[in-house]
Every structure is written in C-alpha cells, then in structure tokens.
Design an enzyme around this catalytic site. Structure first.
Site, PDB file in Angstrom:
ATOM      1  N   GLU A 195       0.867  -1.182   0.000  1.00  0.00           N
ATOM      2  CA  GLU A 195       0.000   0.000   0.000  1.00  0.00           C
ATOM      3  C   GLU A 195       0.904   1.232   0.000  1.00  0.00           C
ATOM      4  OE1 GLU A 195      -4.221   1.188   2.139  1.00  0.00           O
ATOM      5  OE2 GLU A 195      -2.722   0.150   3.292  1.00  0.00           O
ATOM      6  N   HIS A 239     -11.640  11.649   6.831  1.00  0.00           N
ATOM      7  CA  HIS A 239     -11.510  10.192   6.807  1.00  0.00           C
ATOM      8  C   HIS A 239     -11.029   9.626   8.138  1.00  0.00           C
ATOM      9  CE1 HIS A 239     -11.045   6.353   4.883  1.00  0.00           C
ATOM     10  NE2 HIS A 239      -9.733   6.320   5.061  1.00  0.00           N
ATOM     11  N   ARG A 266      -1.660   9.727   9.664  1.00  0.00           N
ATOM     12  CA  ARG A 266      -1.671   8.273   9.858  1.00  0.00           C
ATOM     13  C   ARG A 266      -1.133   7.552   8.631  1.00  0.00           C
ATOM     14  NH1 ARG A 266      -6.336   4.361   8.349  1.00  0.00           N
ATOM     15  NH2 ARG A 266      -6.546   6.012   6.806  1.00  0.00           N
ATOM     16  N   ARG A 319      -0.846  11.531  -0.084  1.00  0.00           N
ATOM     17  CA  ARG A 319      -2.294  11.684   0.070  1.00  0.00           C
ATOM     18  C   ARG A 319      -2.719  13.142   0.317  1.00  0.00           C
ATOM     19  NH1 ARG A 319      -5.673   7.665   4.150  1.00  0.00           N
ATOM     20  NH2 ARG A 319      -5.592   6.126   2.513  1.00  0.00           N
ATOM     21  N   HIS A 336      -9.284  11.908   2.929  1.00  0.00           N
ATOM     22  CA  HIS A 336      -9.021  10.981   1.828  1.00  0.00           C
ATOM     23  C   HIS A 336      -9.226  11.764   0.537  1.00  0.00           C
ATOM     24  CE1 HIS A 336      -9.129   7.597  -0.860  1.00  0.00           C
ATOM     25  NE2 HIS A 336      -8.736   6.816   0.129  1.00  0.00           N
TER      26      HIS A 336
HETATM   27  C1  FAD Z   1     -14.311   3.859   4.511  1.00  0.00           C
HETATM   28  C2  FAD Z   1     -13.182   3.608   5.464  1.00  0.00           C
HETATM   29  C3  FAD Z   1     -12.126   2.767   5.110  1.00  0.00           C
HETATM   30  C4  FAD Z   1     -11.079   2.523   6.016  1.00  0.00           C
HETATM   31  N1  FAD Z   1     -10.096   1.641   5.666  1.00  0.00           N
HETATM   32  C5  FAD Z   1      -9.149   1.317   6.593  1.00  0.00           C
HETATM   33  C6  FAD Z   1      -8.189   0.286   6.338  1.00  0.00           C
HETATM   34  O1  FAD Z   1      -8.227  -0.363   5.288  1.00  0.00           O
HETATM   35  N2  FAD Z   1      -7.258   0.022   7.290  1.00  0.00           N
HETATM   36  C7  FAD Z   1      -7.202   0.690   8.484  1.00  0.00           C
HETATM   37  O2  FAD Z   1      -6.334   0.409   9.309  1.00  0.00           O
HETATM   38  N3  FAD Z   1      -8.113   1.659   8.748  1.00  0.00           N
HETATM   39  C8  FAD Z   1      -9.085   1.967   7.856  1.00  0.00           C
HETATM   40  N4  FAD Z   1     -10.009   2.921   8.156  1.00  0.00           N
HETATM   41  C9  FAD Z   1      -9.993   3.512   9.505  1.00  0.00           C
HETATM   42  C10 FAD Z   1     -10.495   2.484  10.519  1.00  0.00           C
HETATM   43  O3  FAD Z   1     -11.614   1.814   9.977  1.00  0.00           O
HETATM   44  C11 FAD Z   1     -10.890   3.112  11.839  1.00  0.00           C
HETATM   45  O4  FAD Z   1      -9.911   3.983  12.297  1.00  0.00           O
HETATM   46  C12 FAD Z   1     -11.105   2.028  12.907  1.00  0.00           C
HETATM   47  O5  FAD Z   1     -12.004   1.075  12.423  1.00  0.00           O
HETATM   48  C13 FAD Z   1     -11.614   2.640  14.192  1.00  0.00           C
HETATM   49  O6  FAD Z   1     -12.077   1.607  15.037  1.00  0.00           O
HETATM   50  P1  FAD Z   1     -12.826   2.023  16.373  1.00  0.00           P
HETATM   51  O7  FAD Z   1     -13.286   0.756  17.008  1.00  0.00           O
HETATM   52  O8  FAD Z   1     -11.995   2.939  17.150  1.00  0.00           O
HETATM   53  O9  FAD Z   1     -14.070   2.895  15.863  1.00  0.00           O
HETATM   54  P2  FAD Z   1     -15.380   2.432  15.057  1.00  0.00           P
HETATM   55  O10 FAD Z   1     -15.172   1.179  14.316  1.00  0.00           O
HETATM   56  O11 FAD Z   1     -15.868   3.609  14.294  1.00  0.00           O
HETATM   57  O12 FAD Z   1     -16.407   2.106  16.223  1.00  0.00           O
HETATM   58  C14 FAD Z   1     -16.898   3.135  17.063  1.00  0.00           C
HETATM   59  C15 FAD Z   1     -18.108   2.592  17.791  1.00  0.00           C
HETATM   60  O13 FAD Z   1     -18.569   3.548  18.742  1.00  0.00           O
HETATM   61  C16 FAD Z   1     -19.972   3.736  18.598  1.00  0.00           C
HETATM   62  N5  FAD Z   1     -20.289   5.062  19.128  1.00  0.00           N
HETATM   63  C17 FAD Z   1     -19.919   6.280  18.667  1.00  0.00           C
HETATM   64  N6  FAD Z   1     -20.371   7.246  19.480  1.00  0.00           N
HETATM   65  C18 FAD Z   1     -21.038   6.618  20.482  1.00  0.00           C
HETATM   66  C19 FAD Z   1     -21.741   7.069  21.625  1.00  0.00           C
HETATM   67  N7  FAD Z   1     -21.842   8.368  21.936  1.00  0.00           N
HETATM   68  N8  FAD Z   1     -22.343   6.146  22.426  1.00  0.00           N
HETATM   69  C20 FAD Z   1     -22.270   4.815  22.143  1.00  0.00           C
HETATM   70  N9  FAD Z   1     -21.604   4.337  21.074  1.00  0.00           N
HETATM   71  C21 FAD Z   1     -20.986   5.231  20.265  1.00  0.00           C
HETATM   72  C22 FAD Z   1     -20.218   3.519  17.121  1.00  0.00           C
HETATM   73  O14 FAD Z   1     -21.559   3.252  16.833  1.00  0.00           O
HETATM   74  C23 FAD Z   1     -19.300   2.316  16.891  1.00  0.00           C
HETATM   75  O15 FAD Z   1     -19.912   1.136  17.336  1.00  0.00           O
HETATM   76  C24 FAD Z   1     -11.061   3.173   7.269  1.00  0.00           C
HETATM   77  C25 FAD Z   1     -12.104   4.025   7.626  1.00  0.00           C
HETATM   78  C26 FAD Z   1     -13.163   4.238   6.743  1.00  0.00           C
HETATM   79  C27 FAD Z   1     -14.282   5.145   7.161  1.00  0.00           C
END
Ligand code: FAD
Length: 520
Positions: A114, A338, A373, A279, A233
C-alpha cells in the site's frame, strides 16, 4: 454497589470496543453502542486491511520507519514501536476469533503493498473485504461470549464522575422518543467511540462518528492530544451521498489520472509524482479544483477500463449505483474527512488522565500516528491498544460475569440515526469550509465564532459533546501556526521546527486561549 453496577462499561462496538470486551472475558463487560452491534462503525467499512510486518523481508524496524515518515516528525517512536512489535500477535488473535485473512498456497499470511509502506505489509481478506470480515467474526464471537452484555442502539452522552473518579455513563435510548438519560454504573469506563468524520459535510465515516466520545471525555476534564490533525481521503466519490463512498487509492496506483472539467491533468504541475503524490498533496490539489468550480474527476477509462468490475468490485458497485459507468466515464471525486489523528490522550496501556477512564481506537491519540496516519495502521492501533487496556484492567479488581450476564443484552430497535438537525448541518458546513483540507487564520476564527454561537443555543448533552470536539479542533488548529501532516494553513504553508511537537490540552485550557486567539 450491587452486581449490576460493577461490570466494565465499554462505549463503542467497533473493532476497539469488541476486541477489548473479548480480551476481558470472563470478566463482566457491558458494551454500549450507538447503533445495533456491527453497524455504525468505521471498522466494518475498512477496505484495505491491517498493517503488520509479517511478510518475507519485512521487519518491525521498517514498519516503524514508515510510520515515523508518515507522521511528519511528531510520532511518539516508542508507541509506534510497541504497536508494530505487537502486530503479529494481534493478527493471530484475530485468526483465533475466526477472521479469514488471505493465505498463500503454503498457508502463510498473504500481504500486499500500500502507498507509503516500503514493504508488502497489508493483511487482507478477499481484496477489499477486511473490515466487514473482521467485524463479522468478532460480532459472532461476542454473541457467543457469556461475559459480554451488549446494549445496542444506546448513545452514551455523558460520563458520571464522583469524587474525581469516572464511575459510569449516562445513555440515551434514542428509539424511545424521550430525551431522558439513563445512568449506568460500572467499575471502569472504556471509551472506544471512534472518530469525528461526521463533523464534516463530506466524510467517509458513518454518522455515529461525530466526536461524541472525544467531547464527552473533554467535558469531563480529560487531557486531549493532537486535535488539529484530521486526515482527508483525496478521492471520495462526489455524488452527493452521505457518507461518501471511497474510490480506492489503488486506482491511481493502476495509472488512473485526475482531470478537471476542462480535461487538464491538474496534478502534473503540482508534484513530480502527479497523481501518486502523497495523500495530503493530492487532497489539496483536488480541493482547489473543486473550490474553483472546475471539478475533479478520476479517469480510469484507459488505465482500468473493461476489467473494472472484476478488479474493483466495490468501487464499481458504488459508481453504477450513482449512474456512472467507470469503464467509459470519469468518476467525480472530492476530498472527504476520513481519519482523526487527535483524540483522548492515553498512555501505552490506554489509561487516560482521569481515574477510572480508559480509551482505545480512533477516539484516542496515543502518539502512534503523529500528524498523519500511515494507511492501515488504524485497525492495528485499535487491536493493539484495546488489548493493552484489557491487560492493564486485569490488574484491577474486576468481577467475573454471572452465568446469565449476556442474557441481559438488549437492542433499542434503532436502525438508522436521526437525520441531522439544522444546527448540525451548519456545523458540518462550517467545519468543511474552514477547518478542512485548506485552513487559514481568518476562516478558522469565523468557524470558532460559529461553534460558540451554536454552543449558546445547544440544548442537548449530545450536541454539546459534538461542539466541544469541534471547538477543540478549531482552537488547536488556530494555535498551530505552521503546516504539518493533515494540518495545512495557506497563511503558514511551511513546517516550523519550533512546532515539531505534539499538542496536549484540556478543554478548560483550550477555552482560556480563545479570547487571545480571536483577537490576534
Ligand atoms: C471507509 C473507510 C475505510 C477505512 N479503511 C481502513 C483500512 O483499510 N485500514 C485501516 O487500518 N483503517 C481503515 N479505516 C480507519 C479504521 O476503519 C478506523 O480507524 C477504525 O475502524 C476505528 O475503530 P474504532 O473501534 O476505534 O471505531 P469504530 O469502528 O468507528 O467504532 C466506534 C463505535 O462507537 C460507537 N459510538 C460512537 N459514538 C457513540 C456514543 N456516543 N455512544 C455509544 N456508542 C458510540 C459507534 O456506533 C461504533 O460502534 C477506514 C475508515 C473508513 C471510514
């Protein structure tokens, strides 16, 4: 405290929250998540995969070196090293939870290349399915883990703090139609509530990623870090969809070109690598064209052409749904918010500055990403640090779950988030206009004033949390008088060595600087 009151409360059901919950088994955990479990999380949308130095010829040192370069001088090297070192073990945990990572014929993990990685290092699932497959496996495992109770569709709106210690969460059952907050007490609270993309008008993030977790912790007095750094992004598909679908960077890797509506390849004069520039450079190039009314289009007709559906099925689907045939037509693109490098400050075990409060995943700023990042390091950060939170909590007094604990799981029945209110729409427009890809002092002051006006009229805890996050981004961005990583100021377009450091601030400290920032 009765039995109900001493589970570990985890806010968020994305990768960080669910991984932490699984690692804490058999201790009693309550996962509170704004959407039904498995939905409303960026984790499920990740297309590329997880970075881990597990391929032939790759090393932790090389992974750390790439992370440091991407982070533009302010990555905490010890944190990045810890993360890269633990990557392989966490990938094996995910395999144990049933994630079907791609393997070669000999059964070794398959890794791909990547942008900005010096080696093939991305562990994937069937091309662009990593996020979905990881989340499916974890949700299934969580459902079969008796120590985890899930409250799906409940929004955490505030932390309960008693005698200086965080000891619970106030949640809203949005589907009830009432704005009454329900207090839930716990032995510890772990915030894993994801990013802030939905603060912007154009974003790739789900609507739940609106900075609620960051704001909640900041309003309780937690120390925050690096809040000026938002990653955009460059090529979200510009067809008015919210959230905006992604046109993966691999398309440019295949030779797709960027054109404006006059057919000019506008990246050519901007950078020697043109479309393959870093990027943030591409994002700025596209943003300027869109702002000037010339539009920006990703032309894949020659570079990919007839094999599009086969090679990029997800992007093909998004385009066809919007009435664009990418085999014959250029795809309209725009930069989209993003990833958030800033967030709640934590130590290497996910401990925040507030007793009883822990955090992991995108909601944090561990120091692993610095000002920008490195692609695919965020899923890695989520698993490494959520696992460390669980390990550190293991040293605290926790309660084993009663046998019927997971039977207490409930779902509010909420499917989609409420549509944005008018004030939220104004906030998102303001953030995109003045705290987005290109920033300048006057614009950011205007944004800060709008945020403060919205704050005066705000009447829900939820919106106050959102506004606190927006305010912190604005103050920290105004304060940093240079350009670095995801933070680009047209009035200070260069890096300033004096600013080669992270930003640490509490909400109170940030607010104290507002009068002088607005006057300057
Ligand atoms: C389209 C896209 C593609 C990506 N591709 C990649 C990739 O290929 N590789 C990579 O490393 N990263 C990638 N990323 C980034 C990565 O997906 C995220 O940084 C990572 O998944 C974050 O995980 P998390 O568990 O912290 O948050 P999330 O997976 O966003 O989970 C957050 C959780 O908190 C909940 N929540 C939010 N606010 C509240 C609240 N007030 N009360 C209760 N619940 C709440 C949400 O509903 C969710 O369940 C991508 C992001 C996007 C948007």
């Amino acid at each position: 405290m009765d039995r109900q009151d001493d589970s570990v409360l985890i806010i968020g059901g994305g990768l960080a929250g669910l991984f932490c919950a699984l690692k804490l088994a058999p201790k009693a955990v309550t996962v509170i998540t704004a959407a039904p479990i498995g939905r409303g999380a960026s984790s499920a949308w990740a297309q590329a995969g997880i970075a881990a130095a597990v391929g032939p010829g790759d090393t932790v040192d090389k992974h750390v070196a790439d992370t440091l370069i991407a982070g533009d001088g302010i990555v905490d090297e010890a944190v990045a090293r810890l993360m890269a070192t633990q990557a392989s073990d966490r990938i094996h945990d995910l395999l144990d939870y049933g994630v079907p990572f791609d393997r070669d014929l000999e059964g070794h993990l398959q890794v791909s290349r990547e942008a900005a990685h010096s080696e093939s290092r991305i562990v994937r699932v069937r091309g662009d399915m990593a996020g979905r497959a990881i989340m499916q496996a974890l949700v299934e495992t969580v459902k079969n883990t008796p120590s985890i109770r899930v409250m799906g569709g409940y929004i955490a709106e505030g932390l309960i703090v008693e005698d200086g210690r965080v000891c619970g969460v106030e949640v809203l059952d949005e589907s009830s139609g009432e704005d009454r907050l329900i207090p839930i007490r716990g032995s510890h609270v772990v915030i894993a509530a994801g990013g802030i993309g939905h603060l912007y008008e154009v974003t790739t993030n789900p609507a739940e990623a609106r900075g609620g977790g960051v704001g909640m912790a900041a309003r309780a007095g937690a120390r925050m870090a690096d809040l000026e750094f938002v990653q955009f992004h460059p090529t979200a598909i510009n067809v008015g969809k919210d959230p905006a679908p992604l046109a993966t960077e691999a398309l440019r890797g295949h030779g797709a070109t960027l054109l404006n509506k006059d057919g000019e390849r506008f990246m050519v004069p901007l950078h020697p690598d043109a479309e393959l520039a870093p990027r943030d450079v591409v994002a700025r190039g596209i943003f300027r064209e869109v702002q000037a009314g010339r539009g920006a289009f990703l032309d894949c007709t020659e570079a990919v052409g007839k094999t599009f559906a086969e090679e990029f099925p997800t992007v093909y689907g998004y385009c066809m749904e919007a009435g664009i045939d990418p085999v014959t037509q250029p795809i309209p693109v725009v930069p989209a918010a993003h990833y958030f490098m800033g967030g709640i400050w934590t130590d290497m075990d996910g401990r925040t500055s507030l007793p009883g409060l822990w955090a992991c995943g995108e909601v944090t700023s561990t120091g692993a990403h610095g000002a920008n990042r490195l692609a695919s390091n965020s899923l890695l950060e989520a698993v490494v640090f959520s696992s460390r939170v669980a390990a550190a909590l293991g040293g605290e007094t926790l309660t084993d779950a009663p046998a019927d604990w997971s039977k207490g799981s409930k779902d509010s029945g909420r499917i989609e988030p409420r549509p944005d209110s008018e004030p939220m729409k104004l906030l998102r427009k303001t953030m995109s206009a003045h705290l987005g890809v290109l920033r300048d002092g006057e614009g950011m002051k205007k944004a800060l004033r709008t945020i403060m006006e919205l704050e005066r009229d705000a009447n829900t805890e939820r919106f106050h949390n959102v506004l606190a996050t927006a305010k912190l981004v604005a103050v920290c961005a105004l304060n940093r008088t240079e350009s670095r990583g995801g933070h680009f100021r047209t009035d200070y377009p260069n890096e300033d060595p004096a600013w080669k450091r992270r930003t640490f601030v509490t909400l109170e400290q940030a607010e104290a600087t507002i009068p002088s920032l607005l006057e300057s």
